[in-house]
Design a protein around this motif. Structure first.
Motif, PDB file in Angstrom:
ATOM      1  N   ARG A 101     -12.856   2.301  -3.503  1.00 44.27           N
ATOM      2  CA  ARG A 101     -14.020   1.929  -4.302  1.00 44.27           C
ATOM      3  C   ARG A 101     -15.244   1.924  -3.404  1.00 44.27           C
ATOM      4  O   ARG A 101     -15.197   1.428  -2.277  1.00 44.27           O
ATOM      5  CB  ARG A 101     -13.810   0.549  -4.920  1.00 44.27           C
ATOM      6  CG  ARG A 101     -12.775   0.542  -6.022  1.00 44.27           C
ATOM      7  CD  ARG A 101     -12.504  -0.854  -6.569  1.00 44.27           C
ATOM      8  NE  ARG A 101     -11.719  -0.923  -7.770  1.00 44.27           N
ATOM      9  CZ  ARG A 101     -10.538  -0.367  -7.990  1.00 44.27           C
ATOM     10  NH1 ARG A 101     -10.000   0.370  -7.076  1.00 44.27           N
ATOM     11  NH2 ARG A 101      -9.881  -0.516  -9.122  1.00 44.27           N
ATOM     12  N   GLU A 108     -21.231   2.012  -8.975  1.00 45.26           N
ATOM     13  CA  GLU A 108     -19.874   1.873  -8.455  1.00 45.26           C
ATOM     14  C   GLU A 108     -19.055   3.083  -8.840  1.00 45.26           C
ATOM     15  O   GLU A 108     -19.110   3.555  -9.971  1.00 45.26           O
ATOM     16  CB  GLU A 108     -19.219   0.603  -9.012  1.00 45.26           C
ATOM     17  CG  GLU A 108     -19.192  -0.488  -8.003  1.00 45.26           C
ATOM     18  CD  GLU A 108     -18.364  -1.686  -8.430  1.00 45.26           C
ATOM     19  OE1 GLU A 108     -17.134  -1.559  -8.582  1.00 45.26           O
ATOM     20  OE2 GLU A 108     -18.990  -2.738  -8.600  1.00 45.26           O
ATOM     21  N   VAL A 110     -15.060   5.082  -8.253  1.00 43.35           N
ATOM     22  CA  VAL A 110     -13.654   4.899  -7.921  1.00 43.35           C
ATOM     23  C   VAL A 110     -13.072   6.272  -7.607  1.00 43.35           C
ATOM     24  O   VAL A 110     -13.261   7.221  -8.372  1.00 43.35           O
ATOM     25  CB  VAL A 110     -12.885   4.262  -9.102  1.00 43.35           C
ATOM     26  CG1 VAL A 110     -11.401   4.172  -8.797  1.00 43.35           C
ATOM     27  CG2 VAL A 110     -13.452   2.890  -9.419  1.00 43.35           C
TER      28      VAL A 110
END
Length: 165
Positions: A101, A108, A110
């Motif tokens: 992450r 954000e 992933v």
């Protein structure tokens, strides 16, 4: 000796976890240990280790400038190891499924991957990554472009790495 916790998520001190591997004072005993050191290298901008930990046949495609830019322009939020195994009679191939992450430009992200590792002359190296597609999600920003560095850390362009297929 630094008393900072290692970015790899092991809960060990950096000086007792990934730092000796990155500095070359010890070798990664397993593919998972090498994966953790590579994540930590991104978090700490240890770009030479990212190239040195690639299997030698893969090092020619390493784009140091793009990897360095990605490393420095990301906030590294954590690493989760989901599975790790060594296979074969000789134990010279390994796999690590992980989720990294990070945040770029306030968004954000992933990265879920199955990393392939090979043992050469008794030492583990990262060979290549295979992106694992998750469920449907909405991109806050445009997805990775074909000519952007691949988020798996190989140093290759996305189109020549996880973007193939």
């Amino acid at each position: 000796m630094t008393l900072e916790i290692c970015p790899c998520g092991s809960t060990k001190y950096y000086s007792e976890c990934c730092e000796p591997i990155i500095r070359g004072t010890t070798v990664a005993e397993t593919p998972e240990a090498l994966m953790r050191s590579r994540y930590t290298a991104y978090a700490k901008q240890e770009i030479p280790w990212l190239k040195d930990s690639l299997e030698p046949s893969q090092q020619g495609d390493f784009d140091e400038k793009n990897v360095e830019d990605w490393s420095k322009n990301s906030e590294w939020l954590g690493l989760e190891i989901r599975a790790s195994k060594i296979e074969g009679d000789s134990g010279e191939k390994g796999w690590v499924e992980f989720v990294a992450r990070f945040k770029q430009e306030g968004v954000e992200r992933v990265h879920h991957e199955l990393g392939e590792f090979k043992k050469v002359a008794g030492k583990w190296f990262f060979f290549e990554g295979h992106g694992i597609k998750g469920g449907t999600f909405k991109h806050e920003k445009p997805p990775v472009g074909r000519n952007d560095p691949c988020s798996c850390g190989s140093g290759k362009k996305f189109k020549k790495c996880c973007g193939q297929g």
